[in-house]
Every structure is written in C-alpha cells, then in structure tokens.
Design a protein around this motif. Sequence first.
Motif, PDB file in Angstrom:
ATOM      1  N   GLU A  24     -39.487  74.921  37.449  1.00 28.98           N
ATOM      2  CA  GLU A  24     -40.559  75.723  37.386  1.00 28.98           C
ATOM      3  C   GLU A  24     -40.305  77.006  36.797  1.00 28.98           C
TER       4      GLU A  24
ATOM      5  N   ARG B 171     -41.748  78.114  33.133  1.00 29.90           N
ATOM      6  CA  ARG B 171     -42.513  79.612  33.134  1.00 29.90           C
ATOM      7  C   ARG B 171     -41.791  80.333  32.026  1.00 29.90           C
ATOM      8  N   SER B 172     -40.523  80.266  31.675  1.00 26.02           N
ATOM      9  CA  SER B 172     -39.848  81.016  30.777  1.00 26.02           C
ATOM     10  C   SER B 172     -40.017  80.470  29.215  1.00 26.02           C
TER      11      SER B 172
ATOM     12  N   SER C 164     -42.765  78.254  28.275  1.00 19.15           N
ATOM     13  CA  SER C 164     -44.422  77.894  27.960  1.00 19.15           C
ATOM     14  C   SER C 164     -44.742  78.532  26.876  1.00 19.15           C
ATOM     15  N   SER C 165     -44.737  80.004  26.750  1.00 12.04           N
ATOM     16  CA  SER C 165     -45.305  80.756  25.798  1.00 12.04           C
ATOM     17  C   SER C 165     -44.313  80.925  24.443  1.00 12.04           C
TER      18      SER C 165
ATOM     19  N   LEU D  68     -48.379  74.140  32.306  1.00  8.81           N
ATOM     20  CA  LEU D  68     -48.793  75.445  32.317  1.00  8.81           C
ATOM     21  C   LEU D  68     -49.490  75.809  31.167  1.00  8.81           C
TER      22      LEU D  68
END
Length: 129
Positions: free
Chosen positions: A16, A20-21, A23-24, A50
């Motif tokens: 997770e 999060r790191s 995804s963008s 995400l």
Amino acid sequence: LCYGATDVPACPVDTELAARSLSSLLPEHAIWCMSGLVRAQQLAKAVLDLRGAAVLAQVDHRLNEMDFGVHEMQPWGNMDRAVFDAWEADFGAHRFGGRESVNELLQRVAGAVCDALASGVSDHIWFTH
C-alpha cells in the motif's frame, strides 16, 4: 531466502505504501502488465485501485522472476559456495538451481519488450518482482 518462481505474497502494508508513492508518478495512458506472481499483482492492483482506473493489468508470465529450481525457498547462506562459483563461471548460461538460466530469463523478457515496441503504444507499465 532465495525465491524467484515461488509465489510469495508481498507485505500488504508495504504494498500500500509503494502504491501510494507510485500512483501519481505513472503515465495516464499506458498498457499495464504484471507478472503471473501474486506479489507483482498485489502492487499493480493497489495502484490501479488508488487511481480509480477501469483498466486492468494484463498478466504476462514472461515477466515472472527467474526460476531458481532446487534453490527456491532455501536460505542463501546455507548454499555451498560451489553452487555460486558454478553460476559465476558461466553466469548467462548456467541454470542456477537446475531450472532456468539468466539468458533464458532475458529471452522471455525480450519477447515482452518486442511485443511492447510493436504495439505502437509509447508507455508501458510493468509490475514484476
């Protein structure tokens, strides 16, 4: 612990955090592929979730980790130095553990690279070991 082809799951918390790191940072329009192993699939699915993506990553077994044969799930420190010496003496062609050589792994992945290049899509995202 030596593992490659063994289907060992990743830590859900770390997966997770990694998702999060990532995804963008990943391109919007890409072809998503993942190895056939659950640890790669966990991260791919977490990133896609995400992003709220409707697309699914495709499984491509050519992206699987190298198969270490009899050495799978053995502690690296318990292996005799001679097995490493044999591998180092012919790194590309030697089948460490009796199953797959580095050259065979590279041939598998090269096939995936060729298919990606032939697709006409510039961005490909691969989730592997």
